[in-house]
Design an enzyme around this catalytic site. Sequence first.
Site, mmCIF file in Angstrom:
data_model
loop_
_atom_site.group_PDB
_atom_site.id
_atom_site.type_symbol
_atom_site.label_atom_id
_atom_site.label_comp_id
_atom_site.label_asym_id
_atom_site.label_seq_id
_atom_site.Cartn_x
_atom_site.Cartn_y
_atom_site.Cartn_z
ATOM 1 N N GLU A 36 0.832 -1.214 0.000
ATOM 2 C CA GLU A 36 0.000 0.000 0.000
ATOM 3 C C GLU A 36 0.865 1.261 0.000
ATOM 4 O OE1 GLU A 36 -3.036 0.194 -0.651
ATOM 5 O OE2 GLU A 36 -3.604 -1.906 -0.436
ATOM 6 N N THR A 42 1.664 5.960 -7.035
ATOM 7 C CA THR A 42 2.483 5.184 -7.984
ATOM 8 C C THR A 42 1.594 4.217 -8.753
ATOM 9 O OG1 THR A 42 4.338 5.308 -6.447
ATOM 10 C CG2 THR A 42 4.456 3.593 -8.103
ATOM 11 N N TYR A 81 8.558 10.514 -3.948
ATOM 12 C CA TYR A 81 7.923 10.698 -2.626
ATOM 13 C C TYR A 81 8.700 9.927 -1.560
ATOM 14 C CZ TYR A 81 4.048 12.459 -5.364
ATOM 15 O OH TYR A 81 3.281 13.165 -6.228
ATOM 16 N N TYR A 119 -6.681 5.666 4.855
ATOM 17 C CA TYR A 119 -6.836 4.688 3.784
ATOM 18 C C TYR A 119 -5.994 3.433 4.035
ATOM 19 C CZ TYR A 119 -5.665 2.183 -0.340
ATOM 20 O OH TYR A 119 -5.423 1.150 -1.183
ATOM 21 N N ASP A 137 -10.094 5.786 -1.230
ATOM 22 C CA ASP A 137 -8.958 6.338 -1.985
ATOM 23 C C ASP A 137 -9.527 7.100 -3.184
ATOM 24 O OD1 ASP A 137 -9.766 4.389 -3.754
ATOM 25 O OD2 ASP A 137 -7.773 3.553 -4.084
#
Length: 351
Positions: A36, A42, A81, A119, A137
């Site tokens: 996750e 991504t 990220y 999430y 999401d």
Amino acid sequence: MKSAFASLLLKWNKTTRQRSMPWRGEKDPYLIWLSEVILQQTRVEQGMPYFLRFKKKYPTVKHLALAKEDEVMKLWQGLGYYSRARHLHFTAQYIYRELKGKFPNTYTDIRKLKGVGDYTAAAIASFAFEENKAVVDGNVIRMLARVFGIKTPFDTTAGKKEFATIAQSLIDAEKPGIYNQAIMDFGSLVCLPQSPLCATCVFRKTCVAYNKDLIEDFPVRAKKTEIKNRYLNYLLFRNSKQLLVQKRNEKDIWKGLYELPLIETTKVTAPKSIEKEIKSRLNLAEFKLTERKAYTQMLSHRKIYFHFYEVEVADWASLKWDGAIKTPIRQICNYGFPKTIHLYLSQNSLL
Ligand code: SF4
């Protein structure tokens, strides 16, 4: 009792062949968490090889906890990220040391982990422990906004609350894991951002957006993302065996990765000004500056202008740049660099 929405969704799920993904059906909370985190921001195709590499190198939370940060950052290189990788590593250490290696097994406790949002906590709690907690999401928001014609902007506090409440009211309490996987799959396979497959959609009879011909108006967003420009001028100091690199330690993009000595400016800057800035920072008076290459890179909220320069110095032994270290060229393959710096170094046969 199962909602009519859940019945339709699960019926669709039964009759549809899903893409095979290495984390599908996974029950190990650590591996679900890993997948996750990798999949946030991504695409599946891009994230899959990273998941497999992480799973192989760090098959348990203990393996990840005991890894060196540089090693984790290096394995994450190219995925972007980077705070995700730092949080992943930090949290693995926390679980290993503070929770004796036992992954928390309720939504509330999982949500307390650093870097784990609503999430991800719902995904882990429902997939691994069958807890009745709905995931929300981007795919779920888009689909719910269209089916129910929800006009509240999803990126506001009120919107977040409304979508979470509606999602939770629809979940199949007996099969929360399967239901959550199905609703995310539906958003990514059928109710697509552009050109959703309405003609064959099981919700088309009641879908508000479809019946009012307003598909492009949903979901509603309040804020426009503001794009900020950054101007990064990188300096390659090298001799035949070494080059200068430094670690990014500030609270900023790419924290934890390595880079070349940097001069950041507020606009595209002429080499003359870069030369002047180098003079004020370098302990050597004699050097030669050559402009080498320029690139641009888009991140989610930023456009980065890269300018690479080569700086030749006659007295390598005395060279000092605040914060940078002299590193053997043959060892720099062990360091993680942001994508564009990695590209520049590869193009110069340094990686
Ligand atoms: S009918 Fe179209 S817009 Fe509505 S849920 Fe189905 S795919 Fe999405």
